[in-house]
Design an enzyme around this catalytic site. Structure first.
Site, PDB file in Angstrom:
ATOM      1  N   LEU A  27      38.815  42.390  44.275  1.00 28.66           N
ATOM      2  CA  LEU A  27      37.914  41.284  43.963  1.00 28.66           C
ATOM      3  C   LEU A  27      38.690  39.995  44.204  1.00 28.66           C
ATOM      4  O   LEU A  27      39.831  39.847  43.745  1.00 28.66           O
ATOM      5  CB  LEU A  27      37.465  41.380  42.500  1.00 28.66           C
ATOM      6  CG  LEU A  27      36.232  40.599  42.050  1.00 28.66           C
ATOM      7  CD1 LEU A  27      35.014  40.933  42.915  1.00 28.66           C
ATOM      8  CD2 LEU A  27      35.936  40.887  40.584  1.00 28.66           C
ATOM      9  N   ASP A  28      38.105  39.056  44.942  1.00 31.88           N
ATOM     10  CA  ASP A  28      38.784  37.802  45.277  1.00 31.88           C
ATOM     11  C   ASP A  28      39.261  37.084  44.016  1.00 31.88           C
ATOM     12  O   ASP A  28      38.600  37.159  42.965  1.00 31.88           O
ATOM     13  CB  ASP A  28      37.847  36.867  46.045  1.00 31.88           C
ATOM     14  CG  ASP A  28      37.575  37.345  47.463  1.00 31.88           C
ATOM     15  OD1 ASP A  28      38.337  38.189  47.957  1.00 31.88           O
ATOM     16  OD2 ASP A  28      36.589  36.862  48.071  1.00 31.88           O
ATOM     17  N   PRO A  29      40.382  36.359  44.087  1.00 36.83           N
ATOM     18  CA  PRO A  29      40.879  35.624  42.908  1.00 36.83           C
ATOM     19  C   PRO A  29      39.838  34.694  42.291  1.00 36.83           C
ATOM     20  O   PRO A  29      39.764  34.574  41.065  1.00 36.83           O
ATOM     21  CB  PRO A  29      42.065  34.824  43.471  1.00 36.83           C
ATOM     22  CG  PRO A  29      42.548  35.643  44.625  1.00 36.83           C
ATOM     23  CD  PRO A  29      41.307  36.250  45.235  1.00 36.83           C
ATOM     24  N   LEU A  30      39.025  34.026  43.136  1.00 40.53           N
ATOM     25  CA  LEU A  30      38.049  33.073  42.618  1.00 40.53           C
ATOM     26  C   LEU A  30      36.764  33.735  42.129  1.00 40.53           C
ATOM     27  O   LEU A  30      35.857  33.056  41.643  1.00 40.53           O
ATOM     28  CB  LEU A  30      37.711  32.032  43.690  1.00 40.53           C
ATOM     29  CG  LEU A  30      38.891  31.197  44.205  1.00 40.53           C
ATOM     30  CD1 LEU A  30      38.399  30.090  45.131  1.00 40.53           C
ATOM     31  CD2 LEU A  30      39.695  30.599  43.058  1.00 40.53           C
ATOM     32  N   ALA A  31      36.691  35.070  42.250  1.00 41.01           N
ATOM     33  CA  ALA A  31      35.524  35.810  41.772  1.00 41.01           C
ATOM     34  C   ALA A  31      35.782  36.361  40.375  1.00 41.01           C
ATOM     35  O   ALA A  31      36.926  36.573  39.973  1.00 41.01           O
ATOM     36  CB  ALA A  31      35.192  36.947  42.729  1.00 41.01           C
TER      37      ALA A  31
END
Length: 301
Positions: free
Chosen positions: A47-51
């Site tokens: 999962l992307d860091p900003l998600a």
């Protein structure tokens, strides 16, 4: 004086983490592994860091179930910021193109069916995909040209949750390999404008959903035995697959990697993918061929 070395525990199960904003999936796994003192840990789908949202973290023998969970259906809720395209297709990148066009609700809803079914999607250049052994995002950060070919993905459904002039919120149900950042970019381009993901939340991965999720703060507030009590059993990773229940003799044979004949009324003849259990514990994953359960991966629980 040196602190005594922490003993790693042989513990198995799932932590369904609600990953916080601005934390990498690797950092989240490390934190959970430390909180549980687990000898082994991994995650089922970056999962992307900003998600934010569902990051299933496997401990111990549950790591063997990661491929099945990772291949499961996913649900994302995301915002598209209209009017600007970025290098990363989200808020982290630099703006590379702008547009004054702001789609109305009717136009947006009209194009969404074009993004359902099996479609071709070009992944973001800032992605973990490899090109000649190098990660695409490493090449992109080094200023090199990144050429990623479109790939087939499966989108079961996509719907509009809320529409605004500057941002709209959508929900997508999709299969493995789908990049929501690419969806946002392509939907905007289909509408004759530009756009990028402004917010992203994963609401489900395979059998795990928002209602199952725990925060790091919740786990930190508990003693070790309290955390252990919240672990989901290894078998929950297979909740979407058929279950084959074994008797003691069958379970013993399967644990040694042997196929067993399934008997009794209603015994299946053929199943592509299933899991076998004995007294509520996972024994193996595998398939049924000609009435025999064929183990692929055996669990030591």
């Amino acid at each position: 004086m040196n602190q005594p070395k922490r003993v790693k525990r042989s513990i198995s199960g799932w932590v369904v983490l609600n990953k916080p904003f601005n934390m990498t999936s690797t950092q989240a796994v490390g934190k959970i592994r430390w909180l549980f003192g687990a000898a082994k840990a991994g995650h089922a789908g970056t999962l992307d860091p900003l998600a934010t949202g569902i990051l299933p973290i496997a401990l111990g023998e549950a790591t063997k179930a990661v491929p099945q969970v990772q291949d499961g259906t996913k649900i994302y809720r995301f915002g598209i910021q209209w009017g600007a395209a970025t290098t990363t297709d989200d808020t982290e990148g630099e703006v590379i193109a702008t547009s004054d066009i702001r789609p109305d609700q009717a136009a947006l809803e009209a194009v969404l069916p074009r993004f359902t079914g099996t479609i071709l999607q070009r992944p973001p250049i800032f992605s973990a995909l490899k090109i000649d052994g190098e990660r695409a995002y490493d090449l992109a950060r080094a200023g090199e040209t990144v050429d990623l070919q479109p790939r087939e993905i499966d989108v079961d459904a996509i719907s509009l949750v809320e529409h605004g002039t500057e941002q709209s919120t959508l929900e997508v149900v999709c299969g493995k390999g789908t990049y929501v950042r690419s969806l946002a970019r392509d939907i905007a381009e289909e509408l004759g404008t530009r756009g990028h993901v402004s917010v992203l939340h994963r609401a489900a991965v395979g059998p795990f959903h928002d209602e199952d999720a725990l925060t790091i703060e919740q786990l930190e507030a508990l003693e070790l035995d309290g955390r252990d009590a919240l672990l989901k059993p290894v078998w929950t990773g297979f909740a979407d697959l058929p279950e084959i229940r074994l008797d003691p003799h069958q379970a013993s044979a399967v644990r040694h990697g042997n196929a067993v004949l399934l008997t009794g009324a209603g015994a299946p003849v053929a199943i592509d993918e299933c899991w076998a259990s004995f007294r509520g514990e996972v024994v193996a994953t595998g398939s049924v061929q000609f009435g025999q359960f064929q183990p692929r991966r055996v669990f030591n629980l």
